[in-house]
Design a protein around this motif. Structure first.
Motif, mmCIF file in Angstrom:
data_model
loop_
_atom_site.group_PDB
_atom_site.id
_atom_site.type_symbol
_atom_site.label_atom_id
_atom_site.label_comp_id
_atom_site.label_asym_id
_atom_site.label_seq_id
_atom_site.Cartn_x
_atom_site.Cartn_y
_atom_site.Cartn_z
ATOM 1 N N GLY A 57 -4.742 111.707 72.312
ATOM 2 C CA GLY A 57 -3.514 112.307 72.055
ATOM 3 C C GLY A 57 -1.957 111.547 72.584
ATOM 4 N N ILE A 58 -2.007 110.800 72.401
ATOM 5 C CA ILE A 58 -0.792 110.153 72.944
ATOM 6 C C ILE A 58 -0.415 109.861 71.026
ATOM 7 N N PRO A 59 0.958 110.109 71.639
ATOM 8 C CA PRO A 59 2.167 110.615 69.949
ATOM 9 C C PRO A 59 2.449 109.116 69.785
ATOM 10 N N THR A 60 2.263 108.468 68.541
ATOM 11 C CA THR A 60 3.488 107.356 68.222
ATOM 12 C C THR A 60 4.067 107.434 67.694
ATOM 13 N N HIS A 61 4.147 106.525 67.319
ATOM 14 C CA HIS A 61 5.628 105.484 65.742
ATOM 15 C C HIS A 61 4.664 105.920 64.869
ATOM 16 N N LEU A 111 -5.366 105.258 70.125
ATOM 17 C CA LEU A 111 -3.836 106.457 70.953
ATOM 18 C C LEU A 111 -3.834 107.571 70.415
ATOM 19 N N GLU A 112 -3.352 107.421 69.895
ATOM 20 C CA GLU A 112 -3.418 109.083 68.759
ATOM 21 C C GLU A 112 -4.393 109.247 68.814
ATOM 22 N N ASP A 113 -5.435 109.079 68.551
ATOM 23 C CA ASP A 113 -7.217 110.458 68.531
ATOM 24 C C ASP A 113 -7.198 110.591 69.650
#
Length: 239
Positions: free
Chosen positions: A65-69, A61-63
């Motif tokens: 473009g979704i920011p995660t913890h 998801l980070e890849d």
């Protein structure tokens, strides 16, 4: 990085303070619960699978473009995450009718929706995590209009990404639960986990359940289902 102090212990995880103020360590357990804690048990190896699966999906998801913890995986059961203040909203994204949706509204399980359906519930165990609408959320000061809009947009985008990914693994993403948190500057990011505990995952050909419903419904083969869904994820990533 070291665990200094236990800050919180929930149904499936422990959260520890570290020497860095904005970093926490999450430890995944094998404990299993259902129906707001009324049913309890153990799924052997669940903590390892949920930790590793959640981390892989968070990175995907980070890849996109979704920011995660997610920060880094320490070992089989422990991961370093960004410290957030959890928004007390559980966000359920549904592609197919199942579980409580089918029971509440009398819709046959397996009915495919024309478009994804989002439900919000108040993250409050003592109240049974009741469903709420956006007016309720604002009245309770759980989130602002802007935060709710951000969460909704992110949830739908996450659904697109995960639905496509699982389809490539021969798995149907039926529904899943998300939680979001605020960083110290107020930025909303994805938190918690993405695993067979929080998703309904059905074999695309047979419809076999490869998730926590096997525990909820006493279907048997719980450990095998968790191992199979992890095997498919790893096999996909190794192609």
């Amino acid at each position: 990085m070291k665990k200094l102090k236990l800050l919180y212990e929930g149904k499936a995880k422990k959260v520890y303070q570290t020497e860095m103020a904005q970093r926490l360590i999450v430890e995944y357990k094998d404990d299993a619960t259902a129906f707001n804690g009324l049913k309890k048990g153990t799924i052997v190896g669940k903590g390892i699978i949920n930790n590793k699966m959640s981390n892989r999906l968070m990175q995907r998801l980070e890849d996109a473009g979704i920011p995660t913890h997610f920060v880094t995986e320490l070992n089989d059961r422990e991961t370093v995450v960004q410290r957030v203040s959890i928004v007390p909203l559980e966000v359920i994204v549904r592609n197919i009718a199942a579980g409580s949706f089918s029971m509440r509204y009398g819709v046959e399980e397996g009915t495919v929706f024309e478009q994804p359906t989002i439900e919000f519930s108040y993250k409050n165990d003592s109240l049974g995590d009741p469903l709420l609408n956006m007016d309720h959320a604002k009245a309770l000061k759980l989130a602002t209009d802007a935060e709710i809009a951000t969460i909704r947009t992110m949830a739908l985008r996450i659904n697109e990404i995960l639905k496509s990914f699982w389809a490539e693994c021969g798995v149907t993403l039926v529904d899943f639960k998300l939680e979001f948190g605020r960083l110290s500057d107020g930025t909303i990011i994805l938190a918690d986990e993405i695993s067979p505990d929080t998703c309904r995952l059905w074999d695309a050909k047979t419809g076999d359940k490869l998730d926590k419903d096997r525990f909820r419904r006493d279907l048997g083969g719980v450990e095998d289902a968790y191992a199979e869904i992890m095997r498919r994820l790893v096999s996909h990533d190794e192609k």
